[in-house]
Write an enzyme that holds these catalytic residues in place. Structure first.
Site, PDB file in Angstrom:
ATOM      1  N   ASN A   1      -6.350   4.413  -7.029  1.00 57.81           N
ATOM      2  CA  ASN A   1      -7.519   5.089  -6.470  1.00 57.81           C
ATOM      3  C   ASN A   1      -8.461   5.512  -7.597  1.00 57.81           C
ATOM      4  O   ASN A   1      -8.890   4.670  -8.362  1.00 57.81           O
ATOM      5  CB  ASN A   1      -7.142   6.244  -5.543  1.00 57.81           C
TER       6      ASN A   1
ATOM      7  N   THR B   1     -10.107   0.582  -9.313  1.00 53.38           N
ATOM      8  CA  THR B   1      -9.132  -0.371  -8.825  1.00 53.38           C
ATOM      9  C   THR B   1      -9.250  -1.574  -9.747  1.00 53.38           C
ATOM     10  O   THR B   1     -10.125  -1.627 -10.606  1.00 53.38           O
ATOM     11  CB  THR B   1      -9.513  -0.698  -7.358  1.00 53.38           C
TER      12      THR B   1
ATOM     13  N   GLU C   1      -4.088   8.340  -3.814  1.00 50.51           N
ATOM     14  CA  GLU C   1      -4.502   7.530  -2.661  1.00 50.51           C
ATOM     15  C   GLU C   1      -4.603   8.356  -1.380  1.00 50.51           C
ATOM     16  O   GLU C   1      -5.217   7.914  -0.411  1.00 50.51           O
ATOM     17  CB  GLU C   1      -3.473   6.412  -2.463  1.00 50.51           C
TER      18      GLU C   1
ATOM     19  N   ARG D   1       0.846  -1.191   0.000  1.00 52.15           N
ATOM     20  CA  ARG D   1       0.000   0.000   0.000  1.00 52.15           C
ATOM     21  C   ARG D   1       0.881   1.240   0.000  1.00 52.15           C
ATOM     22  O   ARG D   1       1.992   1.237   0.562  1.00 52.15           O
ATOM     23  CB  ARG D   1      -0.851  -0.036   1.266  1.00 52.15           C
TER      24      ARG D   1
ATOM     25  N   ASP E   1      -7.806   8.533   0.395  1.00 56.84           N
ATOM     26  CA  ASP E   1      -8.324   7.434   1.220  1.00 56.84           C
ATOM     27  C   ASP E   1      -8.060   7.664   2.711  1.00 56.84           C
ATOM     28  O   ASP E   1      -8.603   6.961   3.558  1.00 56.84           O
ATOM     29  CB  ASP E   1      -7.726   6.087   0.793  1.00 56.84           C
TER      30      ASP E   1
ATOM     31  N   THR F   1      -4.396  -0.740  -7.111  1.00 57.80           N
ATOM     32  CA  THR F   1      -5.147   0.500  -7.341  1.00 57.80           C
ATOM     33  C   THR F   1      -4.249   1.715  -7.497  1.00 57.80           C
ATOM     34  O   THR F   1      -3.138   1.762  -6.960  1.00 57.80           O
ATOM     35  CB  THR F   1      -6.144   0.741  -6.185  1.00 57.80           C
TER      36      THR F   1
ATOM     37  N   SER G   1      -7.832   1.101   3.275  1.00 61.10           N
ATOM     38  CA  SER G   1      -8.305   0.621   1.976  1.00 61.10           C
ATOM     39  C   SER G   1      -9.518  -0.265   2.179  1.00 61.10           C
ATOM     40  O   SER G   1      -9.769  -0.754   3.275  1.00 61.10           O
ATOM     41  CB  SER G   1      -7.183  -0.192   1.321  1.00 61.10           C
ATOM     42  N   SER G   2     -10.265  -0.449   1.097  1.00 57.83           N
ATOM     43  CA  SER G   2     -11.333  -1.458   1.122  1.00 57.83           C
ATOM     44  C   SER G   2     -10.913  -2.727   0.386  1.00 57.83           C
ATOM     45  O   SER G   2     -11.714  -3.670   0.280  1.00 57.83           O
ATOM     46  CB  SER G   2     -12.593  -0.920   0.434  1.00 57.83           C
TER      47      SER G   2
ATOM     48  N   GLY H   1     -14.169   0.518  -4.748  1.00 54.50           N
ATOM     49  CA  GLY H   1     -14.230   1.365  -3.557  1.00 54.50           C
ATOM     50  C   GLY H   1     -14.847   0.616  -2.393  1.00 54.50           C
ATOM     51  O   GLY H   1     -14.557  -0.556  -2.149  1.00 54.50           O
TER      52      GLY H   1
HETATM   53  N1  GLY Z   1      -8.406   3.300  -3.273  1.00 54.09           N
HETATM   54  C1  GLY Z   1      -9.392   2.340  -3.044  1.00 54.09           C
HETATM   55  C2  GLY Z   1      -9.081   1.429  -1.897  1.00 54.09           C
HETATM   56  O1  GLY Z   1      -7.932   1.234  -1.580  1.00 54.09           O
HETATM   57  O2  GLY Z   1      -9.975   0.917  -1.292  1.00 54.09           O
END
Ligand code: GLY
Length: 584
Positions: free
Chosen positions: A415, A395, A434, A122, A437, A413, A466-467, A487
């Site tokens: 984003n 993503t 990002e 990440r 987020d 991703t 993040s999701s 997302g």
């Molecule tokens: N940028 C989308 C996520 O990381 O959830």
């Protein structure tokens, strides 16, 4: 550094108190309806321990990427080498979704020793991150700096993550796994309609940065249909990564160009931010559900915690005995409760102390389950909460199983569509956005009118929540590799995919199935056209649900493995025609 919680974590009695309160307020009999779930996790299902499929399967959102992975497998690579090939090729052919200017999260299972690990590549906040950069002079959030240009970009994690995968899990040198992406960037490819549309949609933002115009708007326009599109700068950057590993990106020529471009355009990266980037290996979240073991993403993703919490709530119900409307009702209520916690508690585990033991406990799920009314929606306003943040939309996800049974789920991703739209001159690298987020401005509502949570406040070197929910589902008879972009809807789409897989559906049916989503706030159910038959929709409305049409859903890519027949299946989401799922 750690933060303490602003309010005490809920215990079982608090949840049961809430259940009682809701029962009184809503006139239902929550306790009578709740079934008791198993107190402890069921024994892990026996897995495919010694079995080898003998063939391999890859599903990704672009056929160039799937073919790149298959090419690397044919050269003797394993699933992890193939993942490097797929991700790096997506970086070239699907830059609207992911790339080497962004980051990824992956869950892998190594066949030889059964090692299961979460790879966290990440992005991180630069050391000079300053919340004031995301405020306008009048004190309101500045969505432009959060979403566009170099201030919106975190320090990329993807190049380091690819080098890590190759070094620690692959069989081939990085240069072999990166070869297809380098070749495609150098020789060119025909952009698909979605990429051309993404460039057209974000043309005004791209026009702000000369190197972005040069890359994405050659001659002032998005690339035409059928045009071969090349990027020698990106090919060169990938070659340096191939030759020098992570140092080829994070130190030397590329790093210098990245920092110079970012700073010249008003950003605040330093050479030390890049040189200090580290991939993190973390223990994945593992949850048992109906005889399967789901291995999924821990923080700094909220996805696995939410999926586990939802499954822990659901396993106390006998869903098979209910009509469809009541089944959906219970799933929505479990989603609502998990998202409330997602908003409230989660952030980067290296910075934030989180009550994970509580959130993942079956006892906690018991309490939440008892707060669900038999046939009435619980208004979100009746569930206590403090804050919410909304991760972005664009993503990509791919899934791989190789001939030896190695498995990897990767969600990657930049984003939003085309990330920050900022290309660093001379590198071909499109930077992510990002930083959005993070809950960028503590106490100030974001673009959706939601308050940011302290757990996800930006700090130097911290990873934004993040999701992304790359997941493995391991069973005695069948296993799956699954994930999706989208997302905050990633979490519910992956959940629905897992439930469909456990119900026995094929990879093709899972990728194609219609979807629904509830994320606590806004208090509504987003629905894909056709997901509910008219009678189910009417029944849900009578229970108090607002059904809200939603057009955009993630492109799910699924690989399944039937252990009884020892066969693989791969399916790419039909919503994205350029995707490809293939068994070879
Ligand atoms: N940028 C989308 C996520 O990381 O959830």
């Amino acid at each position: 550094m750690t933060f303490s919680r602003r309010r005490p974590a809920w215990g079982r009695s608090a949840s049961r108190g809430l259940a009682l309160l809701l029962g009184l307020l809503l006139g239902g009999s929550a306790a009578a309806f709740a079934a008791d779930g198993p107190r402890a996790a069921t024994a892990a299902a026996p897995s495919q321990a010694a079995q080898k499929p003998g063939r391999a399967a890859i599903a990704s959102a672009n056929f160039h990427a799937t073919n790149a992975g298959l090419e690397v497998l044919a050269r003797g690579g394993n699933a992890f080498d193939a993942a490097v090939a797929v991700a790096s090729t997506l970086s070239v052919v699907e830059p609207e979704s992911s790339g080497i200017g962004g980051g990824f999260m992956a869950v892998l299972r190594r066949a030889g020793d059964g090692r299961e690990v979460f790879i966290d590549a990440r992005e991180t906040a630069p050391a000079a991150v300053d919340s004031k950069d995301y405020l306008k002079p009048d004190g309101t959030p500045n969505r432009d700096t959060a979403l566009n240009g170099p201030l919106s970009a975190g320090i990329p994690g993807e190049p380091a993550g690819l080098a890590w995968l190759a070094k620690h899990y692959g069989k081939l040198p990085l240069k072999d796994s990166l070869a297809p992406a380098i070749r495609i960037a150098r020789d060119g490819f025909e952009p698909d309609s979605r990429l051309r549309e993404a460039i057209a949609d974000r043309a005004d933002d791209l026009r702000r940065w000369p190197a972005s115009v040069a890359k994405y708007l050659p001659g002032g326009k998005p690339p035409a249909e059928g045009a071969a599109w090349r990027d020698p700068d990106q090919a060169h950057t990938l070659e340096l990564l191939a030759e020098r590993g992570a140092d080829g990106f994070y130190r030397g020529e590329v790093a210098q160009k990245l920092v110079a471009a970012v700073r010249a355009a008003g950003g605040n990266w330093s050479a030390a931010d890049l040189a200090g980037y580290q991939v993190k290996e973390r223990a994945p979240i593992s949850v048992d559900y109906r005889g399967y073991r789901i291995v999924t993403a821990p923080p700094p993703s909220s996805g696995g915690v939410a999926v586990a919490e939802i499954l822990n709530i659901l396993r106390g119900f006998d869903l098979g005995k209910l009509d469809r409307a009541h089944r959906i009702h219970l799933v929505i209520e479990a989603m609502r409760r998990a998202f409330r916690d997602h908003n409230d508690y989660l952030g980067d585990p290296d910075f934030v102390k989180m009550p994970l033991e509580m959130l993942l406990s079956p006892y906690y799920a018991d309490g939440l389950r008892q707060s669900i009314l038999p046939d009435k929606a619980t208004p979100s306003s009746m569930l206590p909460y403090t804050a919410a943040a909304d991760p972005g939309m664009h993503t990509t996800h791919f899934s791989i199983i190789d001939k030896d049974g190695n498995m990897i789920a990767v969600t990657s991703t930049v984003n939003y569509t085309l990330g920050s739209t900022f290309v660093a001159a001379g590198t071909g690298v499109l930077l992510n956005d990002e930083m959005d987020d993070f809950a960028l401005v503590a106490g100030k509502p974001n673009v959706y009118g939601l308050l940011g949570s302290e757990a996800n406040a930006p700090k130097p070197g911290k990873r934004m929540l993040s999701s992304m929910t790359p997941s493995l589902v391991i069973g005695a008879d069948r296993s799956a590799v699954i994930g999706s972009p989208g997302g905050s809807t990633i979490i519910t789409q992956v959940l629905e995919g897992i439930l469909a897989f456990i119900d026995g559906k094929s990879a093709t049916a899972i990728a194609a199935q219609k979807r629904f989503h509830h994320q606590f706030m806004p208090d509504r159910v987003d629905v894909e056209e056709g997901v509910f038959d008219p009678a189910t929709a009417e029944s849900l409305k009578r229970m108090g649900y607002e059904l809200h049409p939603r057009q955009s859903w993630g492109f799910m890519n699924v690989v399944t493995w039937d252990h009884k027949t020892n066969t693989l299946d791969a399916a790419s989401d039909p919503r994205r025609p350029s995707g490809l799922g293939k068994v070879q």
